[in-house]
Design a protein around this motif. Structure first.
Motif, PDB file in Angstrom:
ATOM      1  N   HIS A   1       0.841  -1.208   0.000  1.00  0.00           N
ATOM      2  CA  HIS A   1       0.000   0.000   0.000  1.00  0.00           C
ATOM      3  C   HIS A   1       0.871   1.251   0.000  1.00  0.00           C
ATOM      4  O   HIS A   1       0.608   2.218  -0.710  1.00  0.00           O
ATOM      5  CB  HIS A   1      -0.932  -0.010   1.214  1.00  0.00           C
ATOM      6  CG  HIS A   1      -1.527   1.322   1.540  1.00  0.00           C
ATOM      7  ND1 HIS A   1      -2.362   1.997   0.667  1.00  0.00           N
ATOM      8  CD2 HIS A   1      -1.392   2.140   2.618  1.00  0.00           C
ATOM      9  CE1 HIS A   1      -2.706   3.160   1.205  1.00  0.00           C
ATOM     10  NE2 HIS A   1      -2.125   3.270   2.384  1.00  0.00           N
TER      11      HIS A   1
ATOM     12  N   HIS B   1       4.093   7.204   4.689  1.00  0.00           N
ATOM     13  CA  HIS B   1       2.945   7.803   5.387  1.00  0.00           C
ATOM     14  C   HIS B   1       2.272   6.920   6.444  1.00  0.00           C
ATOM     15  O   HIS B   1       1.669   7.443   7.373  1.00  0.00           O
ATOM     16  CB  HIS B   1       1.903   8.325   4.378  1.00  0.00           C
ATOM     17  CG  HIS B   1       0.975   7.289   3.847  1.00  0.00           C
ATOM     18  ND1 HIS B   1       1.297   6.453   2.806  1.00  0.00           N
ATOM     19  CD2 HIS B   1      -0.271   6.942   4.224  1.00  0.00           C
ATOM     20  CE1 HIS B   1       0.282   5.649   2.564  1.00  0.00           C
ATOM     21  NE2 HIS B   1      -0.687   5.921   3.402  1.00  0.00           N
ATOM     22  N   ASP B   2       2.383   5.605   6.301  1.00  0.00           N
ATOM     23  CA  ASP B   2       1.763   4.722   7.307  1.00  0.00           C
ATOM     24  C   ASP B   2       2.815   3.935   8.074  1.00  0.00           C
ATOM     25  O   ASP B   2       2.546   2.824   8.555  1.00  0.00           O
ATOM     26  CB  ASP B   2       0.793   3.739   6.629  1.00  0.00           C
ATOM     27  CG  ASP B   2      -0.573   4.353   6.339  1.00  0.00           C
ATOM     28  OD1 ASP B   2      -0.959   5.310   7.038  1.00  0.00           O
ATOM     29  OD2 ASP B   2      -1.256   3.868   5.414  1.00  0.00           O
TER      30      ASP B   2
ATOM     31  N   HIS C   1      -2.864  13.582   7.194  1.00  0.00           N
ATOM     32  CA  HIS C   1      -3.636  12.619   6.403  1.00  0.00           C
ATOM     33  C   HIS C   1      -4.607  11.815   7.265  1.00  0.00           C
ATOM     34  O   HIS C   1      -5.544  11.218   6.753  1.00  0.00           O
ATOM     35  CB  HIS C   1      -2.721  11.724   5.547  1.00  0.00           C
ATOM     36  CG  HIS C   1      -2.401  10.369   6.125  1.00  0.00           C
ATOM     37  ND1 HIS C   1      -1.418  10.163   7.063  1.00  0.00           N
ATOM     38  CD2 HIS C   1      -2.939   9.155   5.893  1.00  0.00           C
ATOM     39  CE1 HIS C   1      -1.370   8.875   7.373  1.00  0.00           C
ATOM     40  NE2 HIS C   1      -2.284   8.236   6.675  1.00  0.00           N
TER      41      HIS C   1
ATOM     42  N   ASP D   1      -4.010   8.369  -0.923  1.00  0.00           N
ATOM     43  CA  ASP D   1      -4.039   7.259   0.037  1.00  0.00           C
ATOM     44  C   ASP D   1      -5.169   6.248  -0.226  1.00  0.00           C
ATOM     45  O   ASP D   1      -4.921   5.044  -0.351  1.00  0.00           O
ATOM     46  CB  ASP D   1      -4.118   7.871   1.448  1.00  0.00           C
ATOM     47  CG  ASP D   1      -4.060   6.871   2.568  1.00  0.00           C
ATOM     48  OD1 ASP D   1      -3.629   5.727   2.353  1.00  0.00           O
ATOM     49  OD2 ASP D   1      -4.449   7.241   3.702  1.00  0.00           O
TER      50      ASP D   1
HETATM   51 FE   FE2 Z   1      -2.412   4.837   3.886  1.00  0.00          FE
END
Ligand code: FE2
Length: 183
Positions: free
Chosen positions: A22, A51-52, A89, A109
Motif C-alpha cells: 500500500h 505515510h503509514d 492525512h 491514500d
Molecule cells: Fe495509507
C-alpha cells in the motif's frame, strides 16, 4: 534521507506485506502527482512511501496514528512538509490540509485500495488488464472496495485535477510498479 533508507525503515516497522505494498503504491501515485503538478517528485514520493510507517506500532489506535508517524519521519530527517502531510492525512487530528503536499497524500491514500480491488476482480488479477474506464465505473459502485473513501479520492479537485484524470494517473502509476505490487 534516501529512498532506500526510507524503504528499509518501512520494512523494519511494518511486517504486513500488503501494508508495505500500500505504501509503495501510494509512493508511485504521489510521484506521478508531483510530476503532473511540477512539484518535487522525490519529496512527494517519500511522503507516500512513509505515510503509514507507524501503522503497526500504533495498533489501530487512530488517536496516535500518524502523530507517531510524523515524529518518526522527523527523527529520520524528513522535511517538516513531509511530516505535516503525514500528520494531516489522518482526519482524526483535525489538522487542516494546507499545502498541496497535504492534499495530494490525502487523495492518493484511498486510491490504492480501489485500484488494487479493480485488479483482483480481473480473471488474471493483473493491473495490466485494468482499464481506466473500469476504474471509473468501480468508483461509482459504492459497495465495491467500500473502504476506499470516494469523497477523499475526489478531493483531487483541490489540486486542480479532475477525477477522471486522477483515476487514470493513479492506475498508470500503479501499473508502472505492478511487479513490486505482485499484481
Ligand atoms: Fe495509507
Amino acid at each position: 534521507m534516501t529512498r532506500k533508507e526510507a524503504l528499509d525503515s518501512v520494512r523494519e516497522n511494518v511486517e504486513n506485506e500488503n501494508s508495505v505494498k500500500h505504501m509503495l503504491a501510494t509512493e508511485a501515485i504521489m510521484r506521478a502527482l508531483a510530476e503532473r503538478l511540477g512539484e518535487d517528485e522525490d519529496e512527494w514520493g517519500l511522503t507516500g512511501l512513509l505515510h503509514d510507517i507507524d501503522m503497526e506500532l500504533t495498533e489501530g489506535d487512530m488517536s496516535s496514528h500518524s502523530k507517531l508517524g510524523a515524529d518518526l519521519v522527523r527523527e529520520m530527517g524528513a522535511s517538516e512538509a513531509v511530516a505535516h502531510a503525514i500528520l494531516a492525512h489522518n482526519e482524526a487530528h483535525g489538522v487542516p490540509l494546507e499545502m498541496k503536499l497535504d492534499k495530494a497524500l490525502f487523495c492518493a491514500d484511498p486510491m490504492t485500495g480501489l485500484i488494487t480491488a479493480a485488479a483482483l476482480v480481473r480473471p488474471d488479477k493483473k493491473l495490466a488488464s485494468v482499464e481506466a474506464k473500469s476504474v471509473r465505473k468501480r468508483f461509482k459502485e459504492k459497495s465495491f472496495a467500500a473502504g476506499a473513501n470516494r469523497e477523499q479520492i475526489a478531493t483531487c479537485s483541490e489540486l486542480g485535477i479532475e477525477l477522471d484524470e486522477f483515476l487514470k494517473l493513479g492506475l498508470k502509476a500503479m501499473q508502472g510498479i505492478a511487479g513490486e505490487l505482485g499484481l
